[in-house]
Motif scaffolding. Structure first.
Motif, mmCIF file in Angstrom:
data_model
loop_
_atom_site.group_PDB
_atom_site.id
_atom_site.type_symbol
_atom_site.label_atom_id
_atom_site.label_comp_id
_atom_site.label_asym_id
_atom_site.label_seq_id
_atom_site.Cartn_x
_atom_site.Cartn_y
_atom_site.Cartn_z
ATOM 1 N N ILE A 151 -6.520 -9.112 38.868
ATOM 2 C CA ILE A 151 -7.598 -8.324 38.265
ATOM 3 C C ILE A 151 -8.911 -8.575 38.988
ATOM 4 O O ILE A 151 -9.242 -9.713 39.343
ATOM 5 C CB ILE A 151 -7.734 -8.656 36.769
ATOM 6 N N GLU A 152 -9.647 -7.498 39.191
ATOM 7 C CA GLU A 152 -10.998 -7.584 39.760
ATOM 8 C C GLU A 152 -11.986 -6.991 38.757
ATOM 9 O O GLU A 152 -11.765 -5.880 38.254
ATOM 10 C CB GLU A 152 -11.081 -6.822 41.076
ATOM 11 N N ASN A 211 -6.935 -5.797 41.673
ATOM 12 C CA ASN A 211 -7.568 -6.453 42.813
ATOM 13 C C ASN A 211 -6.802 -6.134 44.091
ATOM 14 O O ASN A 211 -5.708 -6.638 44.313
ATOM 15 C CB ASN A 211 -7.593 -7.968 42.578
ATOM 16 N N GLN A 212 -7.386 -5.289 44.954
ATOM 17 C CA GLN A 212 -6.692 -4.903 46.177
ATOM 18 C C GLN A 212 -6.492 -6.091 47.113
ATOM 19 O O GLN A 212 -5.565 -6.104 47.923
ATOM 20 C CB GLN A 212 -7.445 -3.794 46.915
ATOM 21 N N ASN A 213 -7.316 -7.086 47.000
ATOM 22 C CA ASN A 213 -7.212 -8.255 47.871
ATOM 23 C C ASN A 213 -6.182 -9.280 47.383
ATOM 24 O O ASN A 213 -6.122 -10.393 47.910
ATOM 25 C CB ASN A 213 -8.584 -8.924 48.015
ATOM 26 N N LEU A 219 -0.304 -3.420 33.625
ATOM 27 C CA LEU A 219 -0.450 -3.437 35.081
ATOM 28 C C LEU A 219 -0.492 -2.022 35.634
ATOM 29 O O LEU A 219 -1.264 -1.715 36.549
ATOM 30 C CB LEU A 219 0.702 -4.231 35.701
ATOM 31 N N GLN A 220 0.319 -1.128 35.067
ATOM 32 C CA GLN A 220 0.298 0.283 35.471
ATOM 33 C C GLN A 220 -1.069 0.904 35.206
ATOM 34 O O GLN A 220 -1.602 1.650 36.037
ATOM 35 C CB GLN A 220 1.385 1.052 34.715
ATOM 36 N N GLN A 221 -1.653 0.604 34.057
ATOM 37 C CA GLN A 221 -2.978 1.130 33.735
ATOM 38 C C GLN A 221 -4.032 0.613 34.711
ATOM 39 O O GLN A 221 -4.912 1.363 35.149
ATOM 40 C CB GLN A 221 -3.359 0.737 32.304
ATOM 41 N N TYR A 271 -4.079 -9.682 29.784
ATOM 42 C CA TYR A 271 -5.204 -9.701 30.719
ATOM 43 C C TYR A 271 -5.413 -11.112 31.268
ATOM 44 O O TYR A 271 -5.577 -11.305 32.476
ATOM 45 C CB TYR A 271 -6.468 -9.207 30.031
ATOM 46 N N SER A 272 -5.409 -12.092 30.386
ATOM 47 C CA SER A 272 -5.634 -13.480 30.806
ATOM 48 C C SER A 272 -4.555 -13.931 31.781
ATOM 49 O O SER A 272 -4.836 -14.617 32.778
ATOM 50 C CB SER A 272 -5.657 -14.403 29.582
ATOM 51 N N GLU A 273 -3.317 -13.517 31.514
ATOM 52 C CA GLU A 273 -2.196 -13.879 32.397
ATOM 53 C C GLU A 273 -2.356 -13.247 33.772
ATOM 54 O O GLU A 273 -2.220 -13.924 34.803
ATOM 55 C CB GLU A 273 -0.887 -13.419 31.755
ATOM 56 N N LEU A 274 -2.664 -11.939 33.799
ATOM 57 C CA LEU A 274 -2.811 -11.223 35.073
ATOM 58 C C LEU A 274 -4.043 -11.716 35.833
ATOM 59 O O LEU A 274 -4.035 -11.803 37.067
ATOM 60 C CB LEU A 274 -2.900 -9.723 34.834
#
Length: 393
Positions: free
Chosen positions: A56-57, A78-80, A18-20, A47-50
């Motif tokens: 993720i965008e 994902n900023q949204n 998540l930091q990356q 990745y799949s979890e996030l």
């Protein structure tokens, strides 16, 4: 109790991924695995979890390697996903800011407080948040709230404030119950230091201070890359340091530094000698340049501010020093004179001025709120530098 080390490792790996995502405008699963030295399968699982959570965008498709192969999907946070809110309560105004989860500013506003009591201020805050919720288009809405407090804060509690009377109200407890999100409170000067650390400082800068000159005078301290609060949040309260004030009758009296040379103290002295009830920045600048009485007030204040700032520099040993005051934006020569005096006194740390200082503590508060919302409190997140703020040498 048995510790599940595999689960702890999984949690740590998730936070690092998540930091990356946060710290790179675009990256890929393969690049994250390389940066973190993790198996690609581990990163793909996280990745799949996030991605399922909506964090993720997908940005675009990258270029394939020189040996060919499938083109990577470039991704980012994902900023949204949601937004955070932050508030700064002044003596006569309330400033508010809303930021996307990646730190980008959605909205900044500043409004007068007509009835200065805590219940009225809390209602103003609620109105601001509810209005933003009505127009919000993010998927998860409000994620956390941050408060910039002019006073001493310890463990999210206001220990002491020179003008904000809480009447026993716990702001953290109240707003967490009201909106169901985490709430963080921090001292205004500390938040200015958080801002410099999270939005600006390079990885090589581990020790810096910000000197905030407003109603009081405070130092925010970043030591070894982290905010240093001291016992009960008292670190950096240089405005409360005692100084000898020579009175007109020839006697001496010990007084707090901020009663002599804070922004409020200087303005009140000018209003008193000129018989004014109100004064704005433009008029203050005019008087500084053309009125000898006012110039004498500033001359004395500059010397006192240089002395207390020098003491802060030699006490904390920063690599860089930042000044934060609207006085310096209204009258730029004040900063130049204090900087020159500090150099004369033997200060070797680079000295800079923050322009757009009204926003820095709110940006610091938004950073703390984002860290809290993402459960990344002890991870370095590189916030995007806002156009509204500048650092001037």
């Amino acid at each position: 109790m048995t510790i599940d080390h595999r689960n702890l490792s999984r949690i740590n790996n998730r936070k690092q991924v998540l930091q990356q995502l946060f710290n790179n405008q675009e990256t890929s699963r393969a690049e994250i695995a390389r940066q973190l030295n993790l198996n690609k399968s581990t990163v793909s699982s996280i990745y799949s979890e996030l991605n399922a959570l909506g964090l993720i965008e997908e940005v675009r498709q990258g270029e394939s390697t020189s040996s060919g192969g499938r083109k990577p999907n470039l991704i980012c946070l994902n900023q949204n996903y949601g937004f955070v809110a932050s508030f700064n309560i002044g003596t006569s105004y309330m400033a508010s800011m809303f930021n996307y989860i990646n730190g980008e500013i959605i909205q900044y506003s500043r409004q007068p407080i007509e009835h200065f009591d805590i219940l009225n201020i809390m209602q103003m805050i609620k109105n601001e948040i509810k209005h933003m919720e009505k127009v919000d288009q993010t998927s998860h809405g409000l994620l956390a709230i941050g408060f910039s407090i002019h006073g001493i804060v310890y463990h999210n509690k206001v220990i002491d404030s020179p003008f904000l009377e809480l009447d026993g109200i716990d702001l953290q407890e109240y707003f967490e119950k009201e909106f169901g999100v985490p709430v963080v409170l921090e001292n205004e000067a500390n938040l200015s230091a958080v801002f410099e650390n999270d939005f600006y400082a390079s990885d090589q800068i581990k020790d810096l201070i910000t000197i905030s000159i407003h109603r009081g005078i405070g130092v925010g301290v970043i030591a070894n890359g982290s905010l240093y609060r001291g016992n009960r949040g008292m670190a950096g309260e240089i405005g409360r340091a005692l100084m000898t004030d020579r009175l007109n009758d020839g006697s001496n009296e010990l007084v707090k530094v901020e009663s002599l040379c804070s922004e409020d103290a200087i303005i009140n002295q000018v209003k008193r000698v000129k018989g004014l009830k109100h004064i704005d920045g433009a008029e203050l600048s005019r008087l500084y340049h053309y009125d000898n009485q006012v110039l004498q007030i500033f001359d004395h204040a500059i010397e006192l501010l240089a002395e207390v700032s020098y003491n802060a520099v030699v006490s904390f040993g920063p690599q860089e020093v930042y000044f934060n005051s609207t006085l310096f934006e209204d009258i730029p020569e004040l900063f130049d004179r204090i900087k020159a005096r500090l150099i004369e006194m033997g200060t070797f740390s680079p000295i800079k001025k923050i322009e757009g200082s009204r926003m820095t503590s709110l940006l610091g508060a938004s950073s703390l709120a984002i860290h809290r919302a993402l459960d990344l409190e002890h991870y370095k997140l590189k916030m995007r530098w806002p156009n509204e703020v500048k650092n001037v040498d």
